[in-house]
Write a protein that holds these residues in place. Structure first.
Motif, short mmCIF file in Angstrom:
data_model
loop_
_atom_site.label_atom_id
_atom_site.label_comp_id
_atom_site.label_asym_id
_atom_site.label_seq_id
_atom_site.Cartn_x
_atom_site.Cartn_y
_atom_site.Cartn_z
N GLN A 1 30.74 -39.73 20.19
CA GLN A 1 31.82 -40.21 19.33
C GLN A 1 31.37 -40.26 17.88
O GLN A 1 32.13 -39.89 16.98
N THR B 1 31.07 -36.50 16.60
CA THR B 1 32.34 -35.81 16.39
C THR B 1 33.13 -36.46 15.24
O THR B 1 33.92 -35.79 14.57
N ALA B 2 32.91 -37.75 15.00
CA ALA B 2 33.55 -38.40 13.85
C ALA B 2 33.02 -37.81 12.55
O ALA B 2 33.77 -37.63 11.58
N GLN B 3 31.72 -37.50 12.52
CA GLN B 3 31.15 -36.83 11.35
C GLN B 3 31.79 -35.46 11.14
O GLN B 3 32.10 -35.06 10.02
N ALA C 1 34.77 -34.55 12.19
CA ALA C 1 36.16 -34.77 11.79
C ALA C 1 36.25 -34.99 10.29
O ALA C 1 37.15 -34.46 9.61
N ALA C 2 35.31 -35.76 9.76
CA ALA C 2 35.30 -36.02 8.32
C ALA C 2 35.08 -34.72 7.55
O ALA C 2 35.70 -34.49 6.50
N ARG D 1 38.32 -32.67 7.64
CA ARG D 1 39.30 -33.19 6.68
C ARG D 1 38.92 -32.81 5.25
O ARG D 1 39.78 -32.53 4.42
N SER E 1 42.19 -36.02 13.22
CA SER E 1 41.76 -37.40 13.44
C SER E 1 40.43 -37.42 14.19
O SER E 1 40.03 -36.42 14.82
N ASP E 2 39.75 -38.55 14.15
CA ASP E 2 38.49 -38.68 14.89
C ASP E 2 38.72 -38.47 16.38
O ASP E 2 37.90 -37.83 17.06
N GLU E 3 39.83 -38.99 16.90
CA GLU E 3 40.12 -38.86 18.33
C GLU E 3 40.35 -37.40 18.70
O GLU E 3 39.86 -36.92 19.74
N ALA F 1 39.24 -34.79 17.08
CA ALA F 1 37.97 -34.09 16.93
C ALA F 1 37.08 -34.30 18.15
O ALA F 1 36.38 -33.37 18.59
N HIS F 2 37.10 -35.50 18.70
CA HIS F 2 36.28 -35.77 19.88
C HIS F 2 36.69 -34.89 21.05
O HIS F 2 35.85 -34.37 21.78
#
Length: 252
Positions: A41, A44-46, A48-49, A52, A59-61, A63-64
């Motif tokens: 998580q 994948t949040a990295q 997602a950023a 963007r 979104s982070d979700e 992207a995950h």
């Protein structure tokens, strides 16, 4: 073990040999992210950023779901194709270093990971790790979580460093070769479809860690659990069936 997890009567030909009663289980191979360390998580949040930043409204979700289990180089290609932007040539290396730095402080174990590993070791089974993460990333994760006290360095294998990423089977075949056992004597614990496919191609049995109400690949060699505490129970039952079968075959 709960009834819905109890092993069926397995015979060679229908299932991978390592989980059949007439087979022999000799090695357990673990994925890292989502199985031992809860770092996917964060990673994948990295990503997602980054997506963007280049113009992909992700979104982070989301992207995950899209990036989990993927190679950084291919994720960079996805972002470039989606946005029409050119990413730096060393984008994957930059992201890798960023993730390693983050994991040194933010990584956490998947619930029950350390107890599960010790239970598998207590069964007398050797263990190895085969992951798409880099060696540096896994070193940071295991040091941060304390799992380096259980996992020996020479038993940790990186698909990224060896350029053998899943769903290719190479990283699992490499782990088996290093242990000196055939793939048919191995079982893999995974949480991603790519990892399951790698195990299937390697000729190994596989247990998928995923909520039981979530979809999963259809393959007779795939068993399912929804908590790590259930994994040693499966291994114990496999070993019991194999031991009993061996005793039955001994001359009176």
């Amino acid at each position: 073990m709960e009834d819905n997890l109890r092993l069926p009567e397995m015979n060679s030909g229908s299932y991978p040999a390592s989980i059949c009663k007439d087979g022999e289980l000799k090695l357990v191979i673990f994925d890292c992210d989502g199985v031992l360390v809860d770092g996917e998580q964060l990673s994948t949040a990295q990503m997602a950023a980054e997506a963007r930043k280049y113009g992909w409204d992700l979104s982070d979700e989301e992207a995950h779901k899209i990036f989990t289990g993927g190679e950084l180089a291919k994720i960079g290609q996805q972002i470039a194709q989606k946005t029409g932007k050119k990413l730096p040539e060393d984008w994957d290396m930059m992201m890798q270093q960023r993730i390693v730095t983050m994991m040194k402080t933010d990584a956490e174990t998947v619930d029950g990971a350390e107890n599960m590993l010790n239970s598998v070791i207590d069964l007398g089974l050797p263990i190895r790790v085969g992951s798409n993460s880099s060696g540096a990333e896994m070193e940071a994760k295991f040091a941060s979580t304390g799992l380096d006290e259980v996992l020996e360095d020479h038993r940790i294998h990186s698909g990224r460093d060896l350029e053998m990423p899943k769903p290719r089977p190479d990283i699992y075949l490499h782990a088996a070769k290093q242990e000196g056992v055939p793939p048919t004597n191995c079982i893999v614990l995974e949480d991603s479809d790519a990892g399951v496919e790698a195990a299937r191609r390697a000729g190994m049995a596989c247990v998928l860690l995923r909520p039981l109400d979530k979809p999963a690949p259809e393959w007779p060699g795939l068993l399912r659990i929804d908590h790590l505490s259930q994994f040693p129970e499966i291994l114990s039952e496999v070993l019991t069936q194999q031991r009993q079968n061996h005793e039955e075959l001994l001359p009176a």
